[in-house]
Design a protein around this motif. Sequence first.
Motif, PDB file in Angstrom:
ATOM      1  N   GLY A  65      36.364  40.844  44.058  1.00 20.99           N
ATOM      2  CA  GLY A  65      36.820  40.212  42.822  1.00 20.99           C
ATOM      3  C   GLY A  65      37.088  41.245  41.737  1.00 20.99           C
ATOM      4  N   THR A  66      37.992  40.852  40.816  1.00 22.25           N
ATOM      5  CA  THR A  66      38.392  41.812  39.784  1.00 22.25           C
ATOM      6  C   THR A  66      37.255  42.077  38.794  1.00 22.25           C
ATOM      7  N   GLU A  67      36.352  41.105  38.614  1.00 25.48           N
ATOM      8  CA  GLU A  67      35.230  41.337  37.696  1.00 25.48           C
ATOM      9  C   GLU A  67      34.386  42.513  38.180  1.00 25.48           C
ATOM     10  N   ALA A  68      34.104  42.526  39.511  1.00 27.75           N
ATOM     11  CA  ALA A  68      33.297  43.608  40.080  1.00 27.75           C
ATOM     12  C   ALA A  68      34.021  44.933  39.916  1.00 27.75           C
ATOM     13  N   LEU A  69      35.353  44.910  40.118  1.00 27.59           N
ATOM     14  CA  LEU A  69      36.120  46.152  39.971  1.00 27.59           C
ATOM     15  C   LEU A  69      36.068  46.636  38.528  1.00 27.59           C
ATOM     16  N   ARG A  70      36.142  45.668  37.581  1.00 25.46           N
ATOM     17  CA  ARG A  70      36.099  46.061  36.163  1.00 25.46           C
ATOM     18  C   ARG A  70      34.767  46.664  35.787  1.00 25.46           C
TER      19      ARG A  70
END
Lengths: 116, 139, 187
Positions: free
Chosen positions: B55-60
């Motif tokens: 997920g993009t949250e984890a990447l952020r």
Amino acid sequence: MIAGLYNYWIVILLMMTGFYVVISSGNLVKKIIGLNLFQASVFILYISIGKIANGHVPILQEGVSNYSNPLPHVLILTAIVVGVSTTALGLALVVRIRETYDSVEEEEIHRQDESL
Amino acid sequence: MIDNPVLRIIAKIIIPMILLFALYVQFHGDYGPGGGFQAGVIFAAGFILYGLVFGTEALRSAIPPGVLRLLIAVGLLLFAGVGVVTMLAGSDYLAYNALAQDPLAGQHLGILAVEFGVGITVSAVMITIFLAFAGRNDP
Amino acid sequence: MLIEVINIVLLALLAVTAIAAVRLHDLFAVAMMFGIYSLLAAVMFVLLDAVDVAFTEAAVGMGISTVLMLGTIGLVGRHERASAHRSLLPLAVVVATGVALIYGTLDMPFFGDPDAPVHQHVAPFYISESPSQTGVPNVVTSILASYRGYDTLGELAVIFTAGVGVLGLLGLRRRKRPGKEGPHDDR
């Protein structure tokens, strides 16, 4: 002549396939994919021109003297990465167009925007 | 996708390898196929895989957008800065011979620094673009 | 001989993939066709001695471009609406352009010809002088970073600008915390 040039002819066919997608499709995403097909074909054309029959990869090693031309490789190497950046810019524009007009079909956008 | 255990475990195993391979391509580009453009793209592909699976949250949270924006500029400035250094050393812009006593050592140093700058900017731009697209629909 | 056979098979597969991309109307399938096309192009580059380019094409075309296209399709919808009127004009334009380009190739040196003009000018200089002037065995790297450093700096600036452009258009939106709105919303 056919044996010497068929390579270029097929690459031109590929280029024209991409070009056809760009001018015949009304969907903006498909247009950009067509542009990418066109672009990848131009890359193949450039690299084909740099090839020397029985040549070697242009990384210097002992006992090898006929290397393929490294200059097209450099030009295309940077062009590929620049190409993906500009594709991303185009796709970002498509996303914004979709948010404004609620469509990515050219005809629908023209219908809504009477100035065109 | 985070619920799929196969995807999660395989991703966790191969992402470090992708990043390590990118560093190899980056610093071995003088001797074999590779260089800053390829390494930057492969490095970014590792992070993008992380973003796709977790997920993009984890990447952020793994790589904050502010840092990415900084890195986009840092790479280009490193490249341009090497040129300024060669000018200060009394030679032309981007003439790496002036970077060391021995011209070959200077060339080597210059090429490494420049390729590193290319790698930083390319990978930061690619991750930024991915986040911009994938994060568009996030709540 | 084997090289020629692989060459013909790859070109045929490229043509099939490209034509499939034209005929399909599901954008997801079209993006996948583009990914396959890029992978085949990368194999083609290995055959044409351009390993650095093959590397980049495999990572960019197969990886990042395709992911970006899928990301966009996720945002704008995956079905192309069939065009109401289908004129023969695009086909005529494409055929005319293609015939003109093929006519242009008739003067070109044959594929793989070592005496072609493109191989006579600067490339032999790069290959013979690169070891003594830069000490780097990979000629592509030495041209990219040293001989044509200005060019590469310009390309990097283009990538930088495209990245800034995407940020300007789509923005990196922060996580919205409940009860704590930022002073300005990106949308």
